[in-house]
Design a protein around this motif. Structure first.
Motif, short mmCIF file in Angstrom:
data_model
loop_
_atom_site.label_atom_id
_atom_site.label_comp_id
_atom_site.label_asym_id
_atom_site.label_seq_id
_atom_site.Cartn_x
_atom_site.Cartn_y
_atom_site.Cartn_z
N MET A 194 64.60 21.75 13.84
CA MET A 194 63.91 20.45 13.84
C MET A 194 63.51 20.02 15.26
O MET A 194 62.44 19.46 15.48
N SER A 195 64.37 20.30 16.22
CA SER A 195 64.05 19.95 17.62
C SER A 195 62.88 20.79 18.13
O SER A 195 61.97 20.28 18.79
N ALA A 196 62.92 22.08 17.80
CA ALA A 196 61.86 23.00 18.27
C ALA A 196 60.51 22.61 17.68
O ALA A 196 59.48 22.64 18.36
N VAL A 197 60.52 22.22 16.41
CA VAL A 197 59.28 21.83 15.73
C VAL A 197 58.64 20.63 16.44
O VAL A 197 57.45 20.60 16.72
N LYS A 198 59.48 19.65 16.76
CA LYS A 198 58.97 18.44 17.41
C LYS A 198 58.50 18.75 18.84
O LYS A 198 57.47 18.26 19.29
N GLN A 199 59.27 19.60 19.51
CA GLN A 199 58.92 19.97 20.89
C GLN A 199 57.59 20.71 20.93
O GLN A 199 56.76 20.51 21.81
N ASN A 200 57.38 21.59 19.94
CA ASN A 200 56.19 22.43 19.94
C ASN A 200 54.95 21.73 19.40
O ASN A 200 53.85 21.94 19.89
N TYR A 201 55.14 20.87 18.36
CA TYR A 201 53.98 20.29 17.68
C TYR A 201 53.85 18.78 17.82
O TYR A 201 52.89 18.19 17.34
N GLY A 202 54.84 18.15 18.44
CA GLY A 202 54.72 16.71 18.69
C GLY A 202 55.32 15.85 17.59
O GLY A 202 55.81 16.33 16.57
N GLU A 203 55.23 14.56 17.81
CA GLU A 203 55.88 13.54 16.98
C GLU A 203 55.31 13.47 15.56
O GLU A 203 56.00 13.13 14.62
N LYS A 204 54.00 13.80 15.43
CA LYS A 204 53.32 13.53 14.15
C LYS A 204 53.28 14.74 13.22
O LYS A 204 52.57 14.74 12.22
N ILE A 205 54.04 15.79 13.52
CA ILE A 205 54.07 16.96 12.63
C ILE A 205 54.83 16.59 11.36
O ILE A 205 55.93 16.05 11.42
N LEU A 206 54.22 16.85 10.21
CA LEU A 206 54.87 16.55 8.92
C LEU A 206 55.70 17.76 8.49
O LEU A 206 55.17 18.87 8.38
N VAL A 207 56.99 17.54 8.27
CA VAL A 207 57.87 18.62 7.79
C VAL A 207 58.27 18.30 6.36
O VAL A 207 58.93 17.30 6.10
N GLN A 208 57.84 19.14 5.44
CA GLN A 208 58.18 18.94 4.02
C GLN A 208 59.29 19.92 3.63
O GLN A 208 59.10 21.13 3.68
#
Length: 477
Positions: free
Chosen positions: A152-166
């Motif tokens: 979850m941290s890597a996703v936010k770091q790589n794609y930013g705050e507005k990435i939707l994770v389903q």
């Protein structure tokens, strides 16, 4: 075709959505996951395994597309009603994201299917020479939580705050925890808990036009108290609370749950999992579903148990005995796990039931009338919901956004469909439906101050339509 000619694949899917949806998604996707190892030709999506712990950011950076807006992720532990399919669960994120594009118009290049491989407890797969995942039992506890935290941290770091994770098809204990843990820090959505709840609530709101009254006038009984059951129950209670100004603790009393041990009642509170506790009301213990139906006398019976043929003739007849138009929703997937078939529901209720299922059933002729069963398919909600979040730059999912999606879907059911006994609009209009849902969700997001794309467009439906990907071949002459 999806691999060889993406544009043609989406064009075909959009133009023939009702016919092809059961092939791209439920029920065929379940069989594809079961056989994924034997039909595997080349990887689709991104696999992240325990072996990559400490290097997940690096793995994400290997994906060729940099501008990702939606991730659908599974760990394969609870695929549909089929159980632990481990790494072979990849069919689910791939299928879901195809629908994000075809039904919600989200560009295929911004979608990323991910399977987190922490092993499998499925002995048959571990012994299968074609199994494509880690050959070990599932990692649990701290090891699992740390891997997910890093992801979850890597996703936010790589794609930013507005990435939707389903989150998709996680086992109950993990699904609730992950949603609770990350909903305040990330833009996350659990389709099994929230998407199912939103689509079922939409059907119930639409059904009120046929049976009369408000949601608060009805009594709901669930068979199944897992992710889907408690998710739907909570959203129903929330909607009643919003409409009547009653506290949610009060409105929950309209909803009763039956699990494998019988009716969820207050005397069982000590032994219940935390997500069932709000539904433990005062009542003497009841073991069997039929006895619960006779004791509670619900107007709405909802099946989310994952166990087929549990709405027996006796149960349906009991529902029909004290309701003029009993609402019966057999929502478990795939078809083999459905609590009853459309034909059974109509025959046993003498054609009076308002019936809906999770998997598609053919129309049924009863007493000279053609009755068309509805399908409470999450595909009505999540593509439009996701589009609404993306186009408004929403940073967090609030429950009010789910209610907005339900109301938008219910509003698409016209008199013509009610006449056929339908409480959902046909899938042939799905892109129009998705645009309306997206606009409603975005409007609510702007109203709550959760949207970051400013200024707010004047006409949100037109804006949603303009954001949608449409697969067309350009003319060069």
């Amino acid at each position: 075709m999806q691999e060889r000619n993406e544009r043609l694949f989406y064009k075909l899917l959009i133009d023939n959505v009702e016919e092809l949806l059961p092939i791209v998604y439920t029920p065929t996707v379940g069989e594809a996951c079961q056989k994924y190892g034997s039909i595997f030709r080349r990887p689709q999506g991104l696999y992240i395994s325990l072996k990559e712990k400490g290097r997940i950011l690096e793995v994400l950076k290997n994906w060729p597309e940099k501008n990702i807006q939606v991730i659908v992720v599974t760990d394969g532990e609870r695929i549909l009603g089929l159980g632990d399919l481990g790494c072979q669960g990849m069919g689910i994120p791939v299928g879901k994201l195809s629908l994000y594009t075809a039904l919600g118009g989200v560009r295929p290049s911004v979608c990323l299917p991910i399977t987190i491989d922490v092993g499998t407890n499925n002995k048959k797969l571990l012994d299968d020479e074609f199994y494509i995942g880690l050959r070990q039992n599932r990692a649990t506890g701290e090891e699992y939580a740390e891997l997910l935290e890093e992801f979850m941290s890597a996703v936010k770091q790589n794609y930013g705050e507005k990435i939707l994770v389903q989150f998709e098809d996680f086992a109950n204990h993990n699904a609730f925890e992950l949603l609770a843990k990350y909903r305040t820090t990330h833009l996350v959505f659990n389709d099994d808990i929230q998407g199912t709840a939103s689509v079922v609530l939409a059907g119930l709101i639409a059904a009120l036009k046929v049976v009369g009254g408000t949601l608060a006038d009805h009594t709901f009984l669930f068979l199944g108290a897992g992710e889907a059951g408690t998710g739907i129950a909570e959203l129903i209670a929330l909607e009643i609370s919003k409409k009547t100004d009653a506290p949610i603790e009060e409105t929950r009393k309209k909803v009763w749950l039956v699990d494998s041990k019988g009716l969820v009642v207050s005397s069982r509170k000590e032994s219940l999992q935390h997500f069932k506790q709000p539904w433990a009301h005062e009542h003497e213990p009841v073991k069997e579903l039929i006895d619960a139906v006779q004791a509670i006398k619900p107007t709405v019976l909802i099946g989310t148990s994952g166990v087929g043929r549990t709405f027996t003739k006796e149960v349906v007849e009991a529902m029909a005995s004290f309701n003029e138009k009993p609402i019966i929703l057999a929502l478990s997937n795939p078809t083999s796990q459905s609590e009853c078939t459309a034909e059974e529901a109509y025959t046993w209720s003498k054609g009076r039931a308002i019936f809906c299922s999770g998997s598609p059933f053919d129309p049924v002729e009863y007493d000279g009338k053609i009755l068309v069963p509805g399908q409470a398919n999450n595909a009505y909600i999540f593509p439009g919901f996701g589009l609404g979040l993306i186009m408004s730059g929403t940073v967090r999912v609030h429950d009010d956004l789910l209610l907005a999606a339900s109301e938008a879907l219910a509003a698409q059911v016209t008199e013509e469909y009610y006449a056929k006994g339908l409480i959902y609009p046909p899938f042939s209009n799905i892109r129009k439906i998705s645009a309306n849902i997206a606009a409603n969700v975005a409007a609510k997001s702007y109203e709550l101050g959760l949207a970051s794309r400013l200024p707010r467009p004047k006409d949100l439906v037109k804006h949603a339509e303009s954001c949608m990907y449409t697969p067309v071949y350009r003319s060069y002459r």
